[in-house]
Scaffold this active site. Structure first.
Site, PDB file in Angstrom:
ATOM      1  CE  LYS A  20      -5.306 -17.503  47.970  1.00  0.00           C
ATOM      2  NZ  LYS A  20      -3.889 -18.220  48.013  1.00  0.00           N
ATOM      3  CE1 TYR A  60      -3.543 -17.424  42.571  1.00  0.00           C
ATOM      4  CE2 TYR A  60      -5.716 -18.328  42.926  1.00  0.00           C
ATOM      5  CZ  TYR A  60      -4.454 -17.730  43.469  1.00  0.00           C
ATOM      6  OH  TYR A  60      -4.547 -17.480  44.949  1.00  0.00           O
ATOM      7  CG  PHE A  68       0.299 -25.521  42.909  1.00  0.00           C
ATOM      8  CD1 PHE A  68      -0.226 -24.530  42.687  1.00  0.00           C
ATOM      9  CD2 PHE A  68       1.864 -25.838  43.005  1.00  0.00           C
ATOM     10  CE1 PHE A  68       0.670 -23.439  42.445  1.00  0.00           C
ATOM     11  CE2 PHE A  68       2.536 -24.525  42.611  1.00  0.00           C
ATOM     12  CZ  PHE A  68       1.813 -23.355  42.592  1.00  0.00           C
ATOM     13  NE  ARG A  96       3.344 -10.670  47.413  1.00  0.00           N
ATOM     14  CZ  ARG A  96       3.341 -12.136  46.717  1.00  0.00           C
ATOM     15  NH1 ARG A  96       1.989 -12.390  46.303  1.00  0.00           N
ATOM     16  NH2 ARG A  96       4.011 -12.917  46.535  1.00  0.00           N
ATOM     17  CB  THR A 102       4.008 -18.297  48.527  1.00  0.00           C
ATOM     18  OG1 THR A 102       4.153 -17.200  47.836  1.00  0.00           O
ATOM     19  CG2 THR A 102       2.871 -19.282  48.001  1.00  0.00           C
ATOM     20  NE  ARG A 113      -0.613 -16.065  51.984  1.00  0.00           N
ATOM     21  CZ  ARG A 113      -0.088 -16.019  50.412  1.00  0.00           C
ATOM     22  NH1 ARG A 113       1.216 -15.702  50.459  1.00  0.00           N
ATOM     23  NH2 ARG A 113      -0.813 -15.714  49.768  1.00  0.00           N
ATOM     24  CG  ASN A 123      -1.680 -19.239  50.851  1.00  0.00           C
ATOM     25  OD1 ASN A 123      -2.867 -19.238  50.243  1.00  0.00           O
ATOM     26  ND2 ASN A 123      -0.743 -19.118  50.109  1.00  0.00           N
ATOM     27  CG  HIS A 126      -4.575 -13.161  45.306  1.00  0.00           C
ATOM     28  ND1 HIS A 126      -3.469 -13.692  44.905  1.00  0.00           N
ATOM     29  CD2 HIS A 126      -4.736 -12.021  44.836  1.00  0.00           C
ATOM     30  CE1 HIS A 126      -3.300 -12.702  43.824  1.00  0.00           C
ATOM     31  NE2 HIS A 126      -3.871 -11.680  43.938  1.00  0.00           N
ATOM     32  CD  GLU A 137      -3.645 -10.296  40.794  1.00  0.00           C
ATOM     33  OE1 GLU A 137      -2.895 -11.179  40.285  1.00  0.00           O
ATOM     34  OE2 GLU A 137      -3.984  -9.774  41.834  1.00  0.00           O
TER      35      GLU A 137
HETATM   36  P1  GDP Z   1       1.149 -15.896  46.417  1.00  0.00           P
HETATM   37  O1  GDP Z   1       1.401 -14.620  45.468  1.00  0.00           O
HETATM   38  O2  GDP Z   1       2.081 -15.745  47.556  1.00  0.00           O
HETATM   39  O3  GDP Z   1      -0.110 -16.287  46.730  1.00  0.00           O
HETATM   40  O4  GDP Z   1       1.883 -17.141  45.631  1.00  0.00           O
HETATM   41  P2  GDP Z   1       1.642 -17.574  44.063  1.00  0.00           P
HETATM   42  O5  GDP Z   1       1.326 -16.656  43.398  1.00  0.00           O
HETATM   43  O6  GDP Z   1       3.035 -18.252  43.849  1.00  0.00           O
HETATM   44  O7  GDP Z   1       0.680 -18.982  44.375  1.00  0.00           O
HETATM   45  C1  GDP Z   1      -0.751 -18.675  44.275  1.00  0.00           C
HETATM   46  C2  GDP Z   1      -1.151 -19.622  45.590  1.00  0.00           C
HETATM   47  O8  GDP Z   1      -1.161 -20.931  44.841  1.00  0.00           O
HETATM   48  C3  GDP Z   1      -0.521 -19.589  46.605  1.00  0.00           C
HETATM   49  O9  GDP Z   1      -0.929 -18.489  47.449  1.00  0.00           O
HETATM   50  C4  GDP Z   1      -0.904 -20.916  47.106  1.00  0.00           C
HETATM   51  O10 GDP Z   1      -2.520 -20.753  47.668  1.00  0.00           O
HETATM   52  C5  GDP Z   1      -0.875 -21.915  46.005  1.00  0.00           C
HETATM   53  N1  GDP Z   1       0.418 -22.322  46.018  1.00  0.00           N
HETATM   54  C6  GDP Z   1       1.604 -21.809  45.668  1.00  0.00           C
HETATM   55  N2  GDP Z   1       2.437 -22.977  45.659  1.00  0.00           N
HETATM   56  C7  GDP Z   1       2.152 -23.974  46.122  1.00  0.00           C
HETATM   57  C8  GDP Z   1       2.493 -25.438  45.932  1.00  0.00           C
HETATM   58  O11 GDP Z   1       3.718 -25.589  46.044  1.00  0.00           O
HETATM   59  N3  GDP Z   1       1.592 -26.174  46.620  1.00  0.00           N
HETATM   60  C9  GDP Z   1       0.101 -26.213  46.704  1.00  0.00           C
HETATM   61  N4  GDP Z   1      -0.565 -26.799  47.180  1.00  0.00           N
HETATM   62  N5  GDP Z   1      -0.171 -24.797  46.570  1.00  0.00           N
HETATM   63  C10 GDP Z   1       0.815 -23.774  46.298  1.00  0.00           C
HETATM   64 MG    MG Z   2       0.786 -14.646  43.439  1.00  0.00          MG
END
Ligand code: GDP
Ligand code: MG
Length: 162
Positions: A20, A60, A68, A96, A102, A113, A123, A126, A137
């Site tokens: 990212k 996304y 968010f 992963r 996450t 992370r 973070n 992705h 993707e």
């Molecule tokens: P990932 O697959 O681990 O990247 O997580 P997700 O697919 O659930 O969410 C995608 C991305 O959204 C995450 O990597 C974070 O950058 C962001 N994100 C997820 N949950 C939150 C949250 O509770 N707050 C904020 N600000 N960002 C979030």
């Molecule tokens: Mg995800």
């Protein structure tokens, strides 16, 4: 011939990994690529681009109802993203694990992370969460001709059998 989205369940499974904008800005590209390389996974696609908000929103799409979401789209489209396709046995699930949880605060030290970032909204990386999302993707970010098939003689040291 391996399809450009890979063959799930084989040594030719593929996943989509993106560094990212914060990861790129913080000069963590080499560090992150090094971790996937040292594990034994094979880099089969890579490019750097600045996503549009539309591309970020599409990527996304499954999170569009989250509070968010707007911030996430802004974050992902705020700068240069390094898009990659990595290949290897169980690369979706193991990728992963290399990445961590996450929320970086819940990610164990040793994970990307867990070692390199602090907040969920910054973070740095992705990774696809299933072979189905990897397929979607890779197709969203890469054209068929942008992903390469190659064999390495090293593979006999990485895999017991092909
Ligand atoms: P990932 O697959 O681990 O990247 O997580 P997700 O697919 O659930 O969410 C995608 C991305 O959204 C995450 O990597 C974070 O950058 C962001 N994100 C997820 N949950 C939150 C949250 O509770 N707050 C904020 N600000 N960002 C979030
Ligand atoms: Mg995800």
């Amino acid at each position: 011939k391996v399809p450009f989205t890979g063959l799930p369940g084989t040594n030719y499974e593929r996943t989509f990994i993106a560094i990212k904008p914060d990861g790129t800005e913080r000069r963590l590209v080499g560090e992150i690529i090094g971790r996937f390389e040292k594990k034994g996974f094979k880099l089969v696609g890579i490019k750097i681009l600045h996503p549009t908000p539309e591309q970020a929103a599409k990527h996304y799409d499954d999170l569009k109802s989250k509070p968010f979401f707007d911030g996430l789209v802004k974050y992902f489209s705020s700068g240069a993203v390094v898009c990659m396709v990595w290949e290897g046995k169980d690369v979706v699930k193991t990728g992963r694990k290399l990445i961590g949880e996450t929320n970086p605060a819940l990610s164990v030290p040793g994970s990307i992370r867990g070692d390199l970032c602090i907040e969920v909204g910054r973070n740095i990386i992705h990774g696809s969460d299933s072979t189905q999302s990897a397929n979607d993707e890779i197709t969203l970010w890469f054209g068929e001709t942008e992903v390469t098939n190659y064999e390495s003689p090293l593979e006999k040291f990485i895999y017991e059998r092909k």
